[in-house]
Design an enzyme around this catalytic site. Structure first.
Site, mmCIF file in Angstrom:
data_model
loop_
_atom_site.group_PDB
_atom_site.id
_atom_site.type_symbol
_atom_site.label_atom_id
_atom_site.label_comp_id
_atom_site.label_asym_id
_atom_site.label_seq_id
_atom_site.Cartn_x
_atom_site.Cartn_y
_atom_site.Cartn_z
ATOM 1 N N GLU A 218 0.777 -0.740 -0.074
ATOM 2 C CA GLU A 218 0.406 0.030 -0.003
ATOM 3 C C GLU A 218 0.661 1.357 -0.112
ATOM 4 O OE1 GLU A 218 -3.671 1.659 2.783
ATOM 5 O OE2 GLU A 218 -2.416 0.121 3.646
ATOM 6 N N CYS B 207 -13.004 3.547 -9.513
ATOM 7 C CA CYS B 207 -14.204 4.600 -8.611
ATOM 8 C C CYS B 207 -15.399 5.408 -9.688
ATOM 9 C CB CYS B 207 -13.317 5.388 -7.709
ATOM 10 S SG CYS B 207 -14.221 6.597 -6.873
ATOM 11 N N THR C 59 16.770 5.478 27.429
ATOM 12 C CA THR C 59 16.595 4.141 27.258
ATOM 13 C C THR C 59 15.226 4.290 29.020
ATOM 14 O OG1 THR C 59 17.599 5.239 29.630
ATOM 15 C CG2 THR C 59 18.819 4.280 27.966
ATOM 16 N N ASN D 122 16.565 14.840 40.107
ATOM 17 C CA ASN D 122 16.184 15.385 39.337
ATOM 18 C C ASN D 122 17.549 16.436 38.864
ATOM 19 O OD1 ASN D 122 14.538 14.070 39.365
ATOM 20 N ND2 ASN D 122 12.899 15.865 39.841
ATOM 21 N N LYS E 47 -8.862 2.686 -2.467
ATOM 22 C CA LYS E 47 -9.904 2.039 -1.637
ATOM 23 C C LYS E 47 -11.035 2.820 -0.737
ATOM 24 C CE LYS E 47 -7.203 1.048 3.227
ATOM 25 N NZ LYS E 47 -6.306 1.839 3.521
ATOM 26 N N LEU F 261 24.893 5.228 29.036
ATOM 27 C CA LEU F 261 24.560 3.973 30.134
ATOM 28 C C LEU F 261 24.629 3.337 31.608
ATOM 29 C CD1 LEU F 261 24.594 0.727 28.920
ATOM 30 C CD2 LEU F 261 27.503 0.799 28.785
#
Length: 563
Positions: A41, A144, A416, A392, A108, A310
């Site tokens: 599509e 159509c 992450t 924070n 469609k 990390l």
């Protein structure tokens, strides 16, 4: 006759690149003596083009690209998905190309307008079937009403070689309703060709099989289902194209999450048995979806690589593994930013992860920066107890460092945080939420564990104690996540019921969860909406993620109740 399925990776707006990819598959299909090639599509422009579809110039460019593509197609018929503007209306269309020209176009019928789909915003509905006949290939076309008026099916034909066979076209959601396939059958179709841009979520393939089997049974005709693959912003398309015979049995199954060309031989109106890709585990599918989403977001947007913080925890470890597997170790930079609260084992495990995956690894201690911030704020904070403000602040220092490295290198920062954290607001604005792409944004914490264990069955890259130790943000002494949140198995189950299945509080309670836990989770979910609106986009792998299909107001006085 032979029908080829082009399971291709399309990029939104890359008309020339998509056309070139289609032509590559045309050549491969022709080399295998295929009579017809079926594309996904909107393959010509990519899916979903979103508000590009509101621009007249976009349709003109797509029409030009379609005509150029058609002029290069010889000795094989090709069904190409594309947007079309005609007589003031706009359609999600598929055109049949043969001998250098377009001989039929289908519009469609059924426009999905739920979850991540907004097709009613952009398209008008078609109402005519499109059937073209391969009888040397001789085509009968149903298109159509706006194009052909009210005269009904039009039958047009040209000679190539082949056996008598009528093929009907449907586009994606058309086959989730009974009427469009029925209309194709009534117009003479013997085989249904279905063009799809069906995005992945967990267990989606089972739903596809179930619905397509209903269509096959209702109309007594086989079905060829061609699906797109690739990442497009938060969506991932998994491919997994397949073929069903008249009995509803799978005769062909293409592999998921990779480009592939499938060849289907039709004999006496039914597909002969062909290649079937082996079944896979849920964890393998989800992991590959994450890799594909990262690879395409980074690659299609031209980033040279990625950065991530990390921490030695499981979320960043899994994100690192996905990034390295998706992009290759040379395009990944892991940065460990320890503070006075970072445990020695966290440093050790972070180094071990980076070494196992052979990615670039850097350590930048944040304690001096943290002390400088506290010194600058000492006057304002005088006499006040330490609280989450100081926690924070550490996260925001890390976010600032990562963004500085990103600015210098051009690499994008991967966040992450997982879905459990994003749902409950257990994340820091401009801190661990700072970045360009959320790899685990739709991955619950319990699924993080499952994926980490799965990845270690391929090769051990996540230390076992990262998986088994209690998760902690390490922003204060002796901190663990469960100090602030319900147990993750409880939290995730309540979130899944409320967010993904839209269940009410009483229904969730009836499933065996304590009212206090339900109220706590839903309260955290409600008050965290403003954070999620500012989060980077991330890969969707559930039926409802915090993205296109989650549109709750930030300002709202409504409160769920058990009434």
């Amino acid at each position: 006759m032979k029908i080829a399925i082009a399971q291709i990776n399309c990029t939104v707006g890359d008309l020339a690149g998509n056309a070139a990819r289609i032509l590559e598959f045309v050549e491969q299909a022709r080399a295998k003596s295929a009579d017809l090639l079926l594309t996904p599509e909107l393959a010509l422009c990519g899916y979903p083009p979103e508000d590009l579809l509101l621009r007249d110039d976009f349709y003109k460019s797509c029409e030009t690209a379609l005509q150029r593509l058609a002029a290069q197609v010889r000795e094989i018929a090709v069904v190409v998905g594309h947007p079309r503007q005609l007589d003031g209306k706009r359609y999600n269309a598929a055109s049949v190309i043969q001998n250098g020209r377009i001989i039929a176009t289908y519009h469609k019928h059924t426009l999905p307008n739920y979850t991540v789909f907004d097709e009613e915003r952009y398209f008008d509905s078609g109402d005519r079937p499109c059937v073209f006949k391969i009888n040397g290939i001789s085509f009968g076309v149903n298109i159509c009403e706006d194009t052909w008026g009210v005269q009904g099916p039009l039958h047009a034909g040209t000679e190539v070689n082949g056996n008598p066979l009528n093929l009907g076209i449907n586009i994606c959601a058309d086959t989730w309703q009974a009427e469009p396939p029925r209309a194709a059958r009534a117009a003479g179709a013997q085989v249904l060709l279905v063009l799809n841009a069906s995005p992945y979520h967990m267990r989606k393939q089972h739903s596809r099989y179930d619905v397509m089997r209903e269509r096959v049974a209702e109309n007594d005709m086989p079905l060829i289902y061609a699906n797109m693959i690739g990442g497009q912003d938060e969506l991932v398309f998994d491919g997994a194209s397949f073929v069903l015979d008249r009995k509803g049995d799978v005769t062909h199954q293409l592999p998921p999450f990779t480009e592939a060309l499938g060849i289907v031989t039709i004999e006496n109106g039914d597909p002969l048995p062909g290649e079937i890709a082996p079944e896979r585990t849920l964890e393998a599918d989800v992991y590959d979806a994450l890799c594909l989403g990262v690879r395409d977001y980074v690659g299609k947007n031209g980033f040279p690589g990625v950065l991530l913080g990390l921490s030695g925890g499981i979320d960043s470890a899994l994100t690192l593994a996905v990034a390295a597997d998706a992009l290759g170790a040379g395009r990944v930079h892991a940065v460990m930013m320890p503070s006075q609260y970072t445990a020695d084992i966290s440093r050790e495990d972070a180094r071990a992860e980076a070494e196992a995956l052979k990615v670039r690894y850097t350590e930048i201690g944040i304690e001096p920066v943290f002390d400088a911030f506290l010194s600058a704020l000492a006057g304002e904070f005088k006499g006040l107890e330490q609280d989450t403000t100081e926690e924070n602040l550490q996260s925001r220092i890390r976010g600032t460092l990562l963004m500085a490295l990103s600015n210098k290198s051009g690499a994008i920062v991967l966040t992450t945080g997982n879905k459990s954290e994003m749902g409950t607001g257990y994340a820091t604005l401009y801190g661990d939420m700072a970045g360009g792409f959320g790899v685990l944004k739709d991955i619950s914490k319990m699924m993080v564990y499952r994926l980490s264990n799965y990845r270690n069955t391929v090769a051990a890259v996540i230390p076992q104690r990262v998986i088994t130790r209690a998760p902690s943000a390490e922003l204060r002494a002796n901190q663990v996540d469960q100090d602030s949140l319900p147990p993750y198995d409880v939290l995730d189950a309540i979130m899944e019921a409320y967010v993904e299945r839209n269940l009410g509080l009483r229904e969730i309670e009836a499933a065996g969860f304590a009212r206090k836990d339900i109220e706590r989770v839903i309260h955290l979910l409600r008050i965290s909406e403003y954070k999620r609106r500012q989060a980077p986009i991330g890969i969707r792998i559930t039926p409802r993620g915090f993205g296109k299909d989650w549109r709750y107001p930030i300002t709202s006085k409504y409160r769920d109740s058990f009434g």
